[in-house]
Motif scaffolding. Structure first.
Motif, PDB file in Angstrom:
ATOM      1  N   LYS A  69      -7.558  25.031  17.008  1.00 37.48           N
ATOM      2  CA  LYS A  69      -6.333  24.868  17.772  1.00 37.48           C
ATOM      3  C   LYS A  69      -5.599  23.578  17.389  1.00 37.48           C
ATOM      4  O   LYS A  69      -4.375  23.555  17.327  1.00 37.48           O
ATOM      5  CB  LYS A  69      -6.645  24.887  19.253  1.00 37.48           C
ATOM      6  N   ALA A  70      -6.317  22.528  17.123  1.00 31.96           N
ATOM      7  CA  ALA A  70      -5.682  21.254  16.776  1.00 31.96           C
ATOM      8  C   ALA A  70      -4.850  21.366  15.510  1.00 31.96           C
ATOM      9  O   ALA A  70      -3.835  20.697  15.361  1.00 31.96           O
ATOM     10  CB  ALA A  70      -6.740  20.172  16.600  1.00 31.96           C
ATOM     11  N   GLU A  71      -5.262  22.233  14.589  1.00 31.37           N
ATOM     12  CA  GLU A  71      -4.516  22.395  13.355  1.00 31.37           C
ATOM     13  C   GLU A  71      -3.209  23.137  13.584  1.00 31.37           C
ATOM     14  O   GLU A  71      -2.330  23.121  12.742  1.00 31.37           O
ATOM     15  CB  GLU A  71      -5.361  23.142  12.324  1.00 31.37           C
ATOM     16  N   LYS A  72      -3.079  23.820  14.709  1.00 28.81           N
ATOM     17  CA  LYS A  72      -1.881  24.591  14.998  1.00 28.81           C
ATOM     18  C   LYS A  72      -0.919  23.858  15.912  1.00 28.81           C
ATOM     19  O   LYS A  72       0.099  24.396  16.283  1.00 28.81           O
ATOM     20  CB  LYS A  72      -2.273  25.918  15.660  1.00 28.81           C
ATOM     21  N   SER A  73      -1.265  22.654  16.310  1.00 27.36           N
ATOM     22  CA  SER A  73      -0.398  21.982  17.266  1.00 27.36           C
ATOM     23  C   SER A  73       0.938  21.633  16.623  1.00 27.36           C
ATOM     24  O   SER A  73       1.036  21.406  15.430  1.00 27.36           O
ATOM     25  CB  SER A  73      -1.074  20.727  17.819  1.00 27.36           C
ATOM     26  N   CYS A  74       1.945  21.571  17.461  1.00 26.72           N
ATOM     27  CA  CYS A  74       3.308  21.359  16.996  1.00 26.72           C
ATOM     28  C   CYS A  74       4.019  20.452  17.976  1.00 26.72           C
ATOM     29  O   CYS A  74       4.197  20.814  19.134  1.00 26.72           O
ATOM     30  CB  CYS A  74       4.005  22.719  16.910  1.00 26.72           C
ATOM     31  N   ASP A  75       4.408  19.305  17.525  1.00 29.95           N
ATOM     32  CA  ASP A  75       5.183  18.398  18.377  1.00 29.95           C
ATOM     33  C   ASP A  75       6.656  18.744  18.191  1.00 29.95           C
ATOM     34  O   ASP A  75       7.226  18.489  17.129  1.00 29.95           O
ATOM     35  CB  ASP A  75       4.919  16.947  17.990  1.00 29.95           C
ATOM     36  N   PRO A  76       7.303  19.340  19.204  1.00 27.24           N
ATOM     37  CA  PRO A  76       8.682  19.798  19.049  1.00 27.24           C
ATOM     38  C   PRO A  76       9.700  18.672  18.885  1.00 27.24           C
ATOM     39  O   PRO A  76      10.851  18.923  18.568  1.00 27.24           O
ATOM     40  CB  PRO A  76       8.939  20.577  20.341  1.00 27.24           C
ATOM     41  N   ARG A  77       9.271  17.439  19.078  1.00 26.35           N
ATOM     42  CA  ARG A  77      10.177  16.310  18.857  1.00 26.35           C
ATOM     43  C   ARG A  77      10.304  15.987  17.380  1.00 26.35           C
ATOM     44  O   ARG A  77      11.252  15.343  16.969  1.00 26.35           O
ATOM     45  CB  ARG A  77       9.670  15.093  19.634  1.00 26.35           C
ATOM     46  N   ASN A  78       9.362  16.464  16.559  1.00 25.69           N
ATOM     47  CA  ASN A  78       9.355  16.211  15.116  1.00 25.69           C
ATOM     48  C   ASN A  78      10.008  17.403  14.398  1.00 25.69           C
ATOM     49  O   ASN A  78       9.369  18.426  14.163  1.00 25.69           O
ATOM     50  CB  ASN A  78       7.910  16.004  14.655  1.00 25.69           C
ATOM     51  N   ILE A  79      11.282  17.263  14.038  1.00 19.12           N
ATOM     52  CA  ILE A  79      12.031  18.374  13.438  1.00 19.12           C
ATOM     53  C   ILE A  79      11.402  18.825  12.116  1.00 19.12           C
ATOM     54  O   ILE A  79      11.342  20.023  11.838  1.00 19.12           O
ATOM     55  CB  ILE A  79      13.511  17.996  13.247  1.00 19.12           C
ATOM     56  N   LEU A  80      10.938  17.901  11.295  1.00 18.22           N
ATOM     57  CA  LEU A  80      10.332  18.275  10.021  1.00 18.22           C
ATOM     58  C   LEU A  80       9.087  19.129  10.246  1.00 18.22           C
ATOM     59  O   LEU A  80       8.888  20.144   9.565  1.00 18.22           O
ATOM     60  CB  LEU A  80       9.979  17.030   9.196  1.00 18.22           C
ATOM     61  N   LEU A  81       8.263  18.776  11.207  1.00 16.00           N
ATOM     62  CA  LEU A  81       7.069  19.551  11.517  1.00 16.00           C
ATOM     63  C   LEU A  81       7.440  20.948  12.027  1.00 16.00           C
ATOM     64  O   LEU A  81       6.841  21.945  11.626  1.00 16.00           O
ATOM     65  CB  LEU A  81       6.195  18.826  12.544  1.00 16.00           C
ATOM     66  N   VAL A  82       8.443  21.024  12.888  1.00 15.11           N
ATOM     67  CA  VAL A  82       8.904  22.316  13.400  1.00 15.11           C
ATOM     68  C   VAL A  82       9.423  23.172  12.242  1.00 15.11           C
ATOM     69  O   VAL A  82       9.133  24.371  12.157  1.00 15.11           O
ATOM     70  CB  VAL A  82       9.983  22.136  14.493  1.00 15.11           C
TER      71      VAL A  82
END
Length: 187
Positions: A93-106
């Motif tokens: 699950k940790a590998e799938k986390s997504c911080d929506p504040r980080n546009i590049l990650l999204v």
């Protein structure tokens, strides 16, 4: 292909977005509409774009595979479904986390969750389907499921786990079988 079948394909493809969005909701710890809309727009947008790319790619070699296009669609959908089931069992699950504040990650996660949609677009092309209705449904369903996933992630945390991806995988495998059976027995 019926509208209901296309809707189930859209639902199956949106499951990855939904699962990552749940992780995003957990990461954010406080539901924010602007971040939910951002994740929904990126995920829904890429889920709508990738089938078009696959469909256009399939047009270039459709005449070479017309005799066994139903087998290709079956194999692609079954592979994608199997991959979703397999990945739900091995990816933490940790590998799938997504911080929506980080546009590049999204952005990166939107591409990663939409690769399967590219293969589905290829299937649509080899089956000779129009791409407009599926693209609209896939994009809208993925957008809605992403927002809903963020909300659920915020409210219910870790309850769902990888179960939703397993369901999505089975939906795609089922649709692959349905396409194959329809072609073999109904012409």
């Amino acid at each position: 292909m019926s509208l209901l079948t296309i809707l189930f394909i859209a639902l199956g493809l949106s499951i990855d977005c939904f699962a990552v969005s749940i992780s995003s909701g957990i990461t954010l710890k406080c539901f924010r509409v602007k971040y939910a809309l951002r994740v929904g727009a990126f995920f829904g947008g890429f889920q709508a774009l990738m089938p078009v790319v696959g469909w256009l790619t399939g047009l270039s070699f459709k005449r070479y595979i017309e005799g066994y296009d139903h087998w290709i669609a079956f194999l692609l959908l079954s592979f994608i479904g199997g991959k979703m089931i397999y990945e739900s069992a091995i990816i933490k699950k940790a590998e799938k986390s997504c911080d929506p504040r980080n546009i590049l990650l999204v952005f990166i996660l939107a591409i990663a969750t939409s690769i399967d949609a590219l293969a589905v677009g290829l299937s649509f092309s080899v089956l000779g389907m129009s791409i407009i209705t599926p693209v609209i449904l896939i994009g809208v369903v993925s957008f809605i499921m992403s927002i809903f996933g963020m909300y659920l992630g915020d409210k219910f945390g870790n309850i769902f786990g990888n179960k939703v991806e397993i369901v999505g995988g089975f939906i795609l495998i089922f649709i692959g079988f349905k396409i194959l059976i329809q072609h073999l027995y109904l012409g």
